[in-house]
Design a protein around this motif. Structure first.
Motif, PDB file in Angstrom:
ATOM      1  N   GLY A   1      29.349 -41.888 -56.172  1.00 23.77           N
ATOM      2  CA  GLY A   1      29.154 -43.133 -55.441  1.00 23.77           C
ATOM      3  C   GLY A   1      30.066 -44.216 -55.971  1.00 23.77           C
TER       4      GLY A   1
ATOM      5  N   SER B   1      24.735 -47.127 -49.851  1.00 25.81           N
ATOM      6  CA  SER B   1      24.509 -45.692 -50.054  1.00 25.81           C
ATOM      7  C   SER B   1      25.183 -45.169 -51.316  1.00 25.81           C
ATOM      8  CB  SER B   1      25.008 -44.905 -48.836  1.00 25.81           C
ATOM      9  OG  SER B   1      26.391 -45.126 -48.628  1.00 25.81           O
ATOM     10  N   ASP B   2      26.250 -45.847 -51.763  1.00 20.65           N
ATOM     11  CA  ASP B   2      26.964 -45.383 -52.955  1.00 20.65           C
ATOM     12  C   ASP B   2      26.199 -45.696 -54.242  1.00 20.65           C
ATOM     13  OD1 ASP B   2      27.344 -48.121 -52.834  1.00 20.65           O
ATOM     14  OD2 ASP B   2      29.500 -48.053 -53.235  1.00 20.65           O
TER      15      ASP B   2
ATOM     16  N   ASN C   1      24.108 -35.210 -45.420  1.00 22.80           N
ATOM     17  CA  ASN C   1      25.528 -35.560 -45.410  1.00 22.80           C
ATOM     18  C   ASN C   1      25.780 -36.897 -44.718  1.00 22.80           C
ATOM     19  OD1 ASN C   1      26.644 -33.276 -46.772  1.00 22.80           O
ATOM     20  ND2 ASN C   1      26.287 -32.053 -44.938  1.00 22.80           N
TER      21      ASN C   1
ATOM     22  N   LYS D   1      25.821 -40.297 -46.957  1.00 22.26           N
ATOM     23  CA  LYS D   1      26.887 -40.630 -47.917  1.00 22.26           C
ATOM     24  C   LYS D   1      26.301 -41.103 -49.258  1.00 22.26           C
ATOM     25  CE  LYS D   1      29.881 -39.977 -44.589  1.00 22.26           C
ATOM     26  NZ  LYS D   1      30.613 -38.690 -44.511  1.00 22.26           N
TER      27      LYS D   1
ATOM     28  N   TYR E   1      24.674 -38.965 -54.829  1.00 24.11           N
ATOM     29  CA  TYR E   1      24.503 -37.562 -55.218  1.00 24.11           C
ATOM     30  C   TYR E   1      23.205 -37.015 -54.653  1.00 24.11           C
ATOM     31  CZ  TYR E   1      21.285 -39.411 -58.778  1.00 24.11           C
ATOM     32  OH  TYR E   1      20.261 -40.069 -59.412  1.00 24.11           O
TER      33      TYR E   1
ATOM     34  N   TYR F   1      25.686 -28.997 -48.371  1.00 20.77           N
ATOM     35  CA  TYR F   1      25.863 -30.386 -48.771  1.00 20.77           C
ATOM     36  C   TYR F   1      27.295 -30.649 -49.188  1.00 20.77           C
ATOM     37  CZ  TYR F   1      24.902 -34.940 -50.824  1.00 20.77           C
ATOM     38  OH  TYR F   1      24.907 -36.278 -51.111  1.00 20.77           O
ATOM     39  N   GLN F   2      27.905 -31.691 -48.638  1.00 15.30           N
ATOM     40  CA  GLN F   2      29.326 -31.955 -48.859  1.00 15.30           C
ATOM     41  C   GLN F   2      29.590 -32.972 -49.971  1.00 15.30           C
ATOM     42  OE1 GLN F   2      30.415 -33.193 -44.916  1.00 15.30           O
ATOM     43  NE2 GLN F   2      29.906 -31.196 -44.021  1.00 15.30           N
ATOM     44  N   GLY F   3      28.535 -33.593 -50.503  1.00 17.48           N
ATOM     45  CA  GLY F   3      28.711 -34.606 -51.531  1.00 17.48           C
ATOM     46  C   GLY F   3      28.526 -34.054 -52.928  1.00 17.48           C
ATOM     47  N   VAL F   4      28.278 -34.951 -53.874  1.00 14.84           N
ATOM     48  CA  VAL F   4      28.084 -34.564 -55.271  1.00 14.84           C
ATOM     49  C   VAL F   4      26.725 -33.890 -55.419  1.00 14.84           C
ATOM     50  CG1 VAL F   4      27.761 -35.439 -57.617  1.00 14.84           C
ATOM     51  CG2 VAL F   4      29.579 -36.368 -56.171  1.00 14.84           C
TER      52      VAL F   4
ATOM     53  N   ASP G   1      28.428 -29.970 -59.270  1.00 13.18           N
ATOM     54  CA  ASP G   1      29.366 -30.978 -59.756  1.00 13.18           C
ATOM     55  C   ASP G   1      28.941 -31.569 -61.095  1.00 13.18           C
ATOM     56  OD1 ASP G   1      31.176 -31.095 -57.387  1.00 13.18           O
ATOM     57  OD2 ASP G   1      29.295 -31.610 -56.392  1.00 13.18           O
TER      58      ASP G   1
END
Length: 353
Positions: free
Chosen positions: A9, A217-218, A250, A253, A256, A280-283, A305
């Motif tokens: 994030g 969201s970050d 996803n 955003k 994690y 899931y495409q994020g951390v 990750d």
């Protein structure tokens, strides 16, 4: 791989060794954070990211008697000593925001009723100031009562940022309120919050939509435990559930997604991490029983990750340094996980000591 930086994030983590959220029951009366808690977290500031113990977003929702809260101005002020101590050592810290749902009890909440997705109580007993008592049936939240709880999560997130936290982790795991809606073993509803996975996830997504809108969201993570049967939890298809959630998440955003890979009580089994990684495409952060060696390999293989370490970080305030040095680890003492005072809390020695 554990010592490669990671963008999570809004933060750049210097390593991928996270402190898992661990209930330690050291807060003062009124669910107030204190100087001893500040010392505890500051001791562990070398972790890539610290995640606090579960923290109450509303009064009269206690499940552990001495857990902290984030619903009053006084608590916000008291938490500043924790965030300041961690930041002074160069650390980063998220607050885990939480509602216990049916895992709370009137005996430790001034007689206030418990609330849940279901009336069915948690099996077994709960510790109260006067001894162990059975869990009680919960008030089934109506559709019109749910927005107030969403608002409590939002205010808790705002309060956490005001207290100096770098972000929040929404607690969607371990049989607490959000999880009580998510899993069909505790969600027997027939309204818009029950039945299909989409309906059961509605409350979670309403919380995430509102919290991410409030603080960005970050600065928001999420913890899930599709297999863990703690607090009388189960699901008829946990692998399908984590796949459904991971794909839907996803769009948010998030900083994690933090997934507990197993069941404390070994009642449910399944490979949820592979599905979470595929969808899931994020951390993606893994948790539960990882050694440093396994964590390193999982990250190198692209399966994760980062890894959140629980009892090993509890017992080793300098865990990253010990891992880097290949040094032996202190053994955690389970007898002092929840007891008052510094013993088994802030007195674990570092390598240097």
């Amino acid at each position: 791989m554990l010592f490669h930086p990671l963008q999570v994030g809004a933060l750049t983590l210097p390593n991928r060794i996270l402190l898992a959220p661990l209930t330690r029951a050291r807060a003062d009366a009124g669910h107030m954070p204190n100087a001893m808690m500040a010392e505890y977290y500051a001791q562990r500031a070398s972790g890539g990211l610290l995640i606090t113990e579960c923290t109450m977003v509303a009064p009269n929702t206690s499940a552990f008697i001495a857990e902290p809260g984030i619903y009053s101005d006084e608590q916000v002020a008291a938490w500043k000593q924790v965030t300041s101590a961690v930041h002074a050592k160069g650390g980063r810290i998220f607050m885990q925001i939480w509602h216990a749902g049916r895992a709370a009890h009137p005996a430790i909440n001034d007689g206030a009723r418990t609330v849940s997705s279901t009336a069915t109580p948690v099996e077994g007993d709960i510790h109260t100031p006067t001894g162990k008592v059975p869990h009680v049936p919960a008030h089934v939240l109506t559709e019109t009562e749910i927005p107030a709880i969403v608002a409590a999560f939002v205010q808790g997130a705002k309060n956490a940022i005001a207290a100096g936290f770098d972000g929040v982790e929404v607690h969607g795991a371990n049989g607490y309120l959000i999880d009580q809606f998510l899993r069909d073993g505790a969600n027997d509803r027939t309204d818009g919050y029950g039945g299909s996975m989409e309906n059961r996830a509605r409350f979670l997504f309403e919380v995430l939509t509102a919290v991410t809108a409030a603080i960005g969201s970050d600065r928001v993570g999420l913890r899930l435990s599709p297999l863990n049967s703690f607090n009388s939890m189960k699901d008829s298809d946990p692998v399908a559930l984590i796949g459904f959630l991971a794909e839907k998440l996803n769009a948010y955003k998030l900083a994690y997604l933090h997934v507990m890979r197993a069941d404390f009580l070994q009642a449910q089994h399944g490979d949820v991490m592979t599905v979470a990684r595929a969808k899931y495409q994020g951390v993606l952060v893994g948790n539960m029983g990882y050694t440093a060696e396994e964590a390193t390999q999982a990250i190198a293989d692209g399966k994760l990750d980062a890894v959140a370490f629980g009892t090993s970080f509890l017992a080793n305030p300098d865990l990253p340094a010990r891992i880097k040095a290949g040094a032996p680890l202190n053994a955690p003492d389970a007898n002092t996980f929840y007891t008052p005072g510094p013993v088994g809390y802030t007195d674990y020695p570092t390598m240097a000591a």
